[in-house]
Enzyme design. Structure first.
Site, PDB file in Angstrom:
ATOM      1  N   ASP A  87     -11.916 -18.120  83.477  1.00 37.48           N
ATOM      2  CA  ASP A  87     -11.370 -17.800  84.799  1.00 37.48           C
ATOM      3  C   ASP A  87     -10.019 -18.483  84.946  1.00 37.48           C
ATOM      4  OD1 ASP A  87     -12.342 -16.446  87.492  1.00 37.48           O
ATOM      5  OD2 ASP A  87     -11.164 -18.207  88.014  1.00 37.48           O
ATOM      6  N   TYR A 162      -4.316 -20.222  95.607  1.00 35.73           N
ATOM      7  CA  TYR A 162      -5.662 -20.802  95.746  1.00 35.73           C
ATOM      8  C   TYR A 162      -5.601 -22.282  96.102  1.00 35.73           C
ATOM      9  CZ  TYR A 162      -7.954 -16.585  94.072  1.00 35.73           C
ATOM     10  OH  TYR A 162      -8.418 -15.298  93.965  1.00 35.73           O
TER      11      TYR A 162
HETATM   12  O1  CP3 Z   1     -11.465  -9.851  82.515  1.00 38.37           O
HETATM   13  C1  CP3 Z   1     -12.539 -10.375  82.156  1.00 38.37           C
HETATM   14  O2  CP3 Z   1     -13.595  -9.728  82.121  1.00 38.37           O
HETATM   15  C2  CP3 Z   1     -12.540 -11.813  81.671  1.00 38.37           C
HETATM   16  C3  CP3 Z   1     -12.984 -12.758  82.610  1.00 38.37           C
HETATM   17  C4  CP3 Z   1     -12.208 -13.033  83.892  1.00 38.37           C
HETATM   18  C5  CP3 Z   1     -12.853 -13.586  84.999  1.00 38.37           C
HETATM   19  N1  CP3 Z   1     -11.905 -13.869  85.928  1.00 38.37           N
HETATM   20  C6  CP3 Z   1     -14.302 -13.841  85.096  1.00 38.37           C
HETATM   21  C7  CP3 Z   1     -14.914 -13.930  86.435  1.00 38.37           C
HETATM   22  C8  CP3 Z   1     -10.850 -12.930  84.183  1.00 38.37           C
HETATM   23  C9  CP3 Z   1      -9.712 -12.373  83.361  1.00 38.37           C
HETATM   24  C10 CP3 Z   1     -10.679 -13.469  85.491  1.00 38.37           C
HETATM   25  C11 CP3 Z   1      -9.362 -13.600  86.131  1.00 38.37           C
HETATM   26  C12 CP3 Z   1      -9.296 -13.924  87.563  1.00 38.37           C
HETATM   27  N2  CP3 Z   1     -10.057 -14.800  88.280  1.00 38.37           N
HETATM   28  C13 CP3 Z   1      -8.300 -13.413  88.420  1.00 38.37           C
HETATM   29  C14 CP3 Z   1      -7.218 -12.487  88.024  1.00 38.37           C
HETATM   30  C15 CP3 Z   1      -7.736 -11.104  87.841  1.00 38.37           C
HETATM   31  C16 CP3 Z   1      -7.848 -10.289  89.093  1.00 38.37           C
HETATM   32  O3  CP3 Z   1      -8.927  -9.718  89.301  1.00 38.37           O
HETATM   33  O4  CP3 Z   1      -6.868 -10.175  89.820  1.00 38.37           O
HETATM   34  C17 CP3 Z   1      -8.526 -13.967  89.690  1.00 38.37           C
HETATM   35  C18 CP3 Z   1      -7.721 -13.695  90.930  1.00 38.37           C
HETATM   36  C19 CP3 Z   1      -9.642 -14.845  89.585  1.00 38.37           C
HETATM   37  C20 CP3 Z   1     -10.246 -15.692  90.655  1.00 38.37           C
HETATM   38  C21 CP3 Z   1     -11.654 -15.260  90.862  1.00 38.37           C
HETATM   39  N3  CP3 Z   1     -12.712 -15.702  90.096  1.00 38.37           N
HETATM   40  C22 CP3 Z   1     -12.144 -14.280  91.759  1.00 38.37           C
HETATM   41  C23 CP3 Z   1     -11.317 -13.556  92.793  1.00 38.37           C
HETATM   42  C24 CP3 Z   1     -13.513 -14.142  91.510  1.00 38.37           C
HETATM   43  C25 CP3 Z   1     -14.468 -13.134  92.115  1.00 38.37           C
HETATM   44  C26 CP3 Z   1     -15.394 -13.641  93.128  1.00 38.37           C
HETATM   45  C27 CP3 Z   1     -16.581 -12.674  93.220  1.00 38.37           C
HETATM   46  O5  CP3 Z   1     -17.699 -13.120  92.957  1.00 38.37           O
HETATM   47  O6  CP3 Z   1     -16.354 -11.489  93.489  1.00 38.37           O
HETATM   48  C28 CP3 Z   1     -13.849 -15.034  90.478  1.00 38.37           C
HETATM   49  C29 CP3 Z   1     -15.173 -15.211  89.862  1.00 38.37           C
HETATM   50  C30 CP3 Z   1     -15.336 -14.536  88.556  1.00 38.37           C
HETATM   51  N4  CP3 Z   1     -14.465 -14.653  87.514  1.00 38.37           N
HETATM   52  C31 CP3 Z   1     -16.405 -13.717  88.149  1.00 38.37           C
HETATM   53  C32 CP3 Z   1     -16.166 -13.346  86.822  1.00 38.37           C
HETATM   54  C33 CP3 Z   1     -17.033 -12.529  85.908  1.00 38.37           C
HETATM   55  C34 CP3 Z   1     -17.603 -13.357  89.021  1.00 38.37           C
HETATM   56  C35 CP3 Z   1     -18.544 -14.516  89.060  1.00 38.37           C
HETATM   57  C36 CP3 Z   1     -19.949 -14.172  88.665  1.00 38.37           C
HETATM   58  O7  CP3 Z   1     -20.198 -13.199  87.923  1.00 38.37           O
HETATM   59  O8  CP3 Z   1     -20.821 -14.960  89.052  1.00 38.37           O
END
Ligand code: CP3
Length: 355
Positions: A87, A162
Site C-alpha cells: 500500500d 493523508y
Molecule cells: O493494485 C494492487 O492490486 C496492488 C495493491 C495496492 C493496494 N493499494 C492494496 C490495498 C495498491 C497499488 C494500492 C495503492 C493505493 N492505496 C492507492 C493508490 C491507488 C488508487 O486507488 O488510487 C491509494 C490512494 C491507497 C490508500 C488506500 N489503501 C485506500 C484508499 C484503501 C481502500 C480502503 C477500502 O477498504 O476501500 C486502502 C486499503 C487497501 N489497499 C486495500 C487493498 C487491497 C483494501 C484493504 C482490504 O482488502 O482489507
C-alpha cells in the site's frame, strides 16, 4: 543469484521482452498488454480467503502472503504484469508514523502533520526498514517467470494529503491550507516525502521490480498553476532519483485531464489517463516521447458484456496512433466487480490487438 533473479534494472530476457515492458518502451508489441490497478485483492474470492483475520498492514509484512496475493490475478486473468501487493502508506508506517488502514475507509493517521515540528517525524527510509518488501520481491521474481513485476509508491502530494488531513478527504482543505498558507513548510514536507518515496521505489527495483508506478491519486484536486509550483518539483525529484535504473516509470492520477502535460514534464516514461479524456486527446496533451496507460471506466465492468466490448473497442481505436499503449482501467478495480468480467476483458484486448 539464480538465473531468474534480476539485478537492478536488468530483468531476465523473457521479462525484458514482455509485451508490457515493450509497450512502456514504445517498441512494437505482439498484442496490447493489459493489467489492472488494484487487481491484487479486492474483487477476488481467493484473496478474501487468504486475508481472513489478517489486518491489511500486517498482511503487507508477510512475504509468503504478499507473494500469493500478487500472483492470484496473474493466474486467474492472464494479465501481462503483476503489481506488488502493498500500500502507498507502507513506507510511512515503516518509518514510525502512527497510522492504520481501516477496512472500508482507508489510511487513517492518528496525529496528522500540521506544524513544522511535525516534519521531524518524517525521517529517511532505509532498506532495513522494509526487509519484508525485499524478501517478498525476491520470492516473486522467482515465481513470476517472464511476467514483469510493477513496484509502486504514493506520490508526494497524495501521501501529504493523508498525512495532513489525517485520513481520506473529499476537499483536501487542510492540505490546501498548508500549501497556500505556508509554502516553505509545504515544500519541505513534499521534499521529505519525495525522498522517502524514492527510497521505497529503489528498494523495490533493487529487489527485482521491472517497472514502477507513482500513484498521485488525488492530485486532480489542483489547478495546473498550483501543480506546477507546489507539486511538480517533488514528483520530478522522485522520477529523477530512479531514472538511472532504466526501468519504465509510470505516473498516474485521477481527474488529471488539465494536468496531463505537466505530469509528462515531471519525467515519467508512461502517463496514466483516467476515463475522462480519450487517449488520442491525452497523447496531444502529454506530448511526444511517452507511452500512455488506460483508460476504461471501472464502472463499465458492471454493464453487459457487449457494452464492455464496445467501450473497450473505442479505447483501442483511440490508442491506434499512440507510440505505446498499456491497457488498464482509468482507476482501480472496484471491490464488487465480477472477476470473470476482468478475465474476459483481458482476453478481448489480447484477441482484438493480436498482430
Ligand atoms: O493494485 C494492487 O492490486 C496492488 C495493491 C495496492 C493496494 N493499494 C492494496 C490495498 C495498491 C497499488 C494500492 C495503492 C493505493 N492505496 C492507492 C493508490 C491507488 C488508487 O486507488 O488510487 C491509494 C490512494 C491507497 C490508500 C488506500 N489503501 C485506500 C484508499 C484503501 C481502500 C480502503 C477500502 O477498504 O476501500 C486502502 C486499503 C487497501 N489497499 C486495500 C487493498 C487491497 C483494501 C484493504 C482490504 O482488502 O482489507
Amino acid at each position: 543469484m539464480s538465473a531468474n533473479q534480476s539485478p537492478a534494472g536488468k530483468p531476465p530476457t523473457a521479462t525484458y521482452e514482455s509485451a508490457f515492458l515493450k509497450a512502456c518502451r514504445r517498441e512494437a508489441v505482439p498484442h496490447t498488454p493489459v493489467w489492472f490497478m488494484r487487481q491484487a485483492g479486492r474483487s477476488l474470492p481467493e484473496y478474501r480467503k487468504v486475508r481472513e483475520g489478517i489486518p491489511m498492514l500486517e498482511s503487507c509484512m508477510r512475504p509468503e502472503l504478499v507473494t500469493e496475493i500478487t500472483l492470484q490475478p496473474v493466474r486467474r486473468h492472464g494479465v501481462d504484469a503483476a503489481i506488488f501487493f502493498s500500500d502507498i502508506v507502507v513506507p510511512l508506517k515503516a518509518i514510525g508514523i502512527d497510522l492504520d488502514i481501516k477496512p472500508g475507509i482507508g489510511p487513517v493517521v492518528e496525529n496528522p502533520i500540521r506544524s513544522r515540528a511535525d516534519l521531524a517525524r518524517l525521517r529517511d527510509l532505509t532498506p532495513e526498514d522494509v526487509t519484508y518488501v525485499t524478501e517478498a520481491i525476491g520470492l516473486l521474481t522467482r515465481e513470476l517467470g517472464g511476467t514483469p513485476l510493477i513496484g509502486f509508491a504514493g506520490a508526494p502530494f497524495t501521501l501529504a494529503s493523508y498525512l495532513v488531513e489525517g485520513g481520506p478527504s473529499r476537499n483536501h482543505e487542510h492540505t490546501k491550507a498548508l500549501m497556500y498558507g505556508d509554502p516553505q513548510m509545504w515544500a519541505d514536507l513534499l521534499d521529505r516525502l519525495a525522498g522517502i518515496t524514492a527510497a521505497f521505489l529503489k528498494v523495490q527495483i533493487e529487489a527485482g521490480a521491472s517497472a514502477v508506478q507513482l500513484f498521485d491519486s488525488w492530485v486532480g484536486a489542483l489547478a495546473p498553476a498550483d501543480y506546477r509550483r507546489s507539486v511538480l518539483p517533488a514528483s520530478r525529484k522522485v522520477f529523477e532519483a530512479v531514472a538511472g535504473y532504466g526501468v519504465p516509470r509510470i505516473h498516474f492520477g485521477v481527474g488529471t485531464g488539465e494536468l496531463l502535460g505537466l505530469m509528462g514534464e515531471a519525467g515519467a516514461d508512461v502517463v496514466g489517463v483516467d476515463w475522462r479524456v480519450p487517449l488520442d486527446e491525452a497523447a496531444r496533451r502529454v506530448g511526444p516521447g511517452k507511452a500512455l496507460q488506460g483508460n476504461l471506466d471501472p464502472a463499465v465492468l458492471f454493464s453487459s458484456r457487449e457494452a464492455v466490448e464496445t467501450k473497450t473497442r473505442e479505447i483501442l481505436d483511440a490508442a491506434a496512433g499512440l507510440e505505446g499503449h498499456v491497457f488498464n482501467l482509468g482507476h482501480g478495480v472496484l471491490p464488487s466487480t465480477d472477476p470473470d468480467a476482468l478475465t474476459r476483458l483481458v482476453e478481448y484486448v489480447h484477441t482484438q490487438t493480436a498482430r
